[in-house]
Design an enzyme around this catalytic site. Structure first.
Site, mmCIF file in Angstrom:
data_model
loop_
_atom_site.group_PDB
_atom_site.id
_atom_site.type_symbol
_atom_site.label_atom_id
_atom_site.label_comp_id
_atom_site.label_asym_id
_atom_site.label_seq_id
_atom_site.Cartn_x
_atom_site.Cartn_y
_atom_site.Cartn_z
ATOM 1 N N ARG A 50 0.899 -1.208 0.031
ATOM 2 C CA ARG A 50 0.111 -0.134 -0.027
ATOM 3 C C ARG A 50 0.811 1.194 -0.072
ATOM 4 O O ARG A 50 0.528 2.343 -0.709
ATOM 5 C CB ARG A 50 -0.796 -0.253 1.313
ATOM 6 N N TYR A 102 -16.393 17.332 -15.071
ATOM 7 C CA TYR A 102 -17.028 15.979 -15.168
ATOM 8 C C TYR A 102 -17.987 15.833 -13.991
ATOM 9 O O TYR A 102 -17.812 16.423 -13.010
ATOM 10 C CB TYR A 102 -15.799 15.007 -15.063
ATOM 11 N N ASP A 174 -6.847 18.926 -14.514
ATOM 12 C CA ASP A 174 -7.497 17.588 -15.097
ATOM 13 C C ASP A 174 -6.909 17.628 -16.374
ATOM 14 O O ASP A 174 -7.458 18.186 -17.301
ATOM 15 C CB ASP A 174 -8.901 17.402 -14.508
ATOM 16 N N LYS A 199 -8.385 6.461 -18.848
ATOM 17 C CA LYS A 199 -8.636 6.838 -20.341
ATOM 18 C C LYS A 199 -7.427 6.406 -21.364
ATOM 19 O O LYS A 199 -7.137 5.259 -21.401
ATOM 20 C CB LYS A 199 -9.209 8.387 -20.218
#
Length: 385
Positions: A50, A102, A174, A199
């Site tokens: 992690r 978004y 972004d 994406k």
């Protein structure tokens, strides 16, 4: 990998030396959760996955190189990366952002963080004066997308970052739609770049991930703390898949852009299409700015039909090559209707006021033959309207 190497070379090699143990050319998938320590607290760079994983490190270094950043952090989703930026804020802080961000970002801001006494002001980010006017003494973050999702508006990153810095605030961009191949916000003055790796950087619709890139050591330290403390980290196989994707980013983006440009031009002449939103068109209000701050105009476009919600839904349901699906940036072409899909979380009055009409359709142009894509859109529109 030397930063003097060209972008295309760094996509393949940055952060990815052959494995010293085996000589493996591809970065191994380090599928383990913990690491041997030579003595308590004396480890070899990794202690728990992690906190850090060698496959993830290779991806973080690769992405940092592509964005001309000193530091990179990867997350289990794009929303995980956005959430991490907000983790650095405090109760009472204020954020200025776009009125057509978004839908998932809008939801996180208004339905999660407003409950923690963060305040958000949504403005037209193409209006620099509106950005300036929205700032308050307690504003700590300017969050912008460019091109925006789904209206493809272009925001002047350099001017926006200057406003943020004049107010001692952070400017975060972004950069998912443009990718670092087409646009590098840190070079234009931004402090943080966010990506949905799901994406274009992944590029094959088979992995979910996010990333934050910065040149600010203090910010990176904060991101690293929350990355570890909250735990929204990608697994090693996810990191491996994105590394595979970045290797072909330039050649894929070239075809995405080429196809999108031809489709946008065709739609612009179509008798049933009221408006096309694509910055590569001369008629786009942000075309000149996009020409300055981007190397090409991307593979995303939207178009508006003079149609009801139901009629537009029929159009997106009747394609054969385009797949009706959310997300974007894969090699396959996708089509969707923002109102009931990606932006359903935005109240209708806010959505319509921002220009997201019932007849708006968003397209992620893939790398198929462009003639097949145009023929498919033509038959879907003509058979419905």
């Amino acid at each position: 990998m030397e930063e003097t190497h060209r972008f295309e070379t760094r996509t393949i090699h940055a952060g990815q030396d052959p494995d010293p143990e085996t000589g493996a050319v591809m970065t191994p998938i380090f599928a383990n959760s913990t690491y041997e320590q030579d003595a308590p607290g004396d480890h070899r760079g990794y202690e728990y996955s992690r906190t850090g994983n060698p496959t993830r490190t290779a991806l973080e270094e690769n992405l940092a190189s592509l964005e001309n950043a000193s530091y990179g952090r990867c997350f289990s989703s794009g929303m995980g990366s956005i959430n991490t930026v907000l983790n650095t804020l405090e109760s009472g802080d204020h954020v200025v952002t776009g009125n057509d961000v978004y839908g998932g970002t809008h939801r996180l801001f208004t339905q999660v963080y407003e409950d923690y006494d963060l305040e958000f002001t949504f403005v037209d980010m193409t209006d620099i004066d509106a950005i300036e006017a929205a700032f308050r003494p307690e504003t700590e973050l300017l969050w912008l997308e460019t091109p925006t999702n789904p209206l493809m508006s272009i925001v002047d990153i350099e001017a926006a970052a200057e406003i943020a810095h004049d107010h001692d605030a952070i400017c975060a961009v972004d950069n998912t739609f443009a990718t670092p191949y087409l646009q590098r916000p840190l070079d234009l003055g931004a402090d943080v770049v966010s990506h949905s790796l799901t994406k274009y950087l992944g590029g094959h619709s088979d992995v979910v991930g996010g990333a934050l890139l910065t040149n600010d050591a203090d910010l990176d330290e904060q991101f690293g703390f929350h990355q570890n403390a909250v735990g929204a980290t990608p697994g090693p196989f996810d990191a491996f898949l994105v590394l595979r994707g970045t290797k072909t980013l330039p050649v894929r983006m070239d075809r995405h852009c080429e196809n999108a440009r031809q489709i946008a031009t065709w739609l612009d002449d179509h008798h049933d299409v009221d408006r096309v939103y694509y910055p590569g068109l001369d008629s786009h209000p942000g075309h000149e700015l996009a020409s300055r701050q981007m190397d090409d105009f991307g593979g995303m476009l939207s178009f508006e039909l003079d149609a009801t919600l139901a009629e537009a839904s029929d159009v997106v349901s009747n394609t054969e090559v385009f797949t009706l699906a959310e997300s974007l940036g894969g090699v396959e072409s996708l089509i969707e209707q923002p109102a009931p899909m990606t932006h359903a979380a935005v109240p209708r009055e806010e959505r319509v006021a921002a220009g997201l009409t019932d007849g708006l359709i968003r397209v992620s142009v893939g790398i198929e033959h462009v003639d097949d894509l145009i023929a498919d859109l033509d038959q879907a529109i003509e058979s419905t309207l």
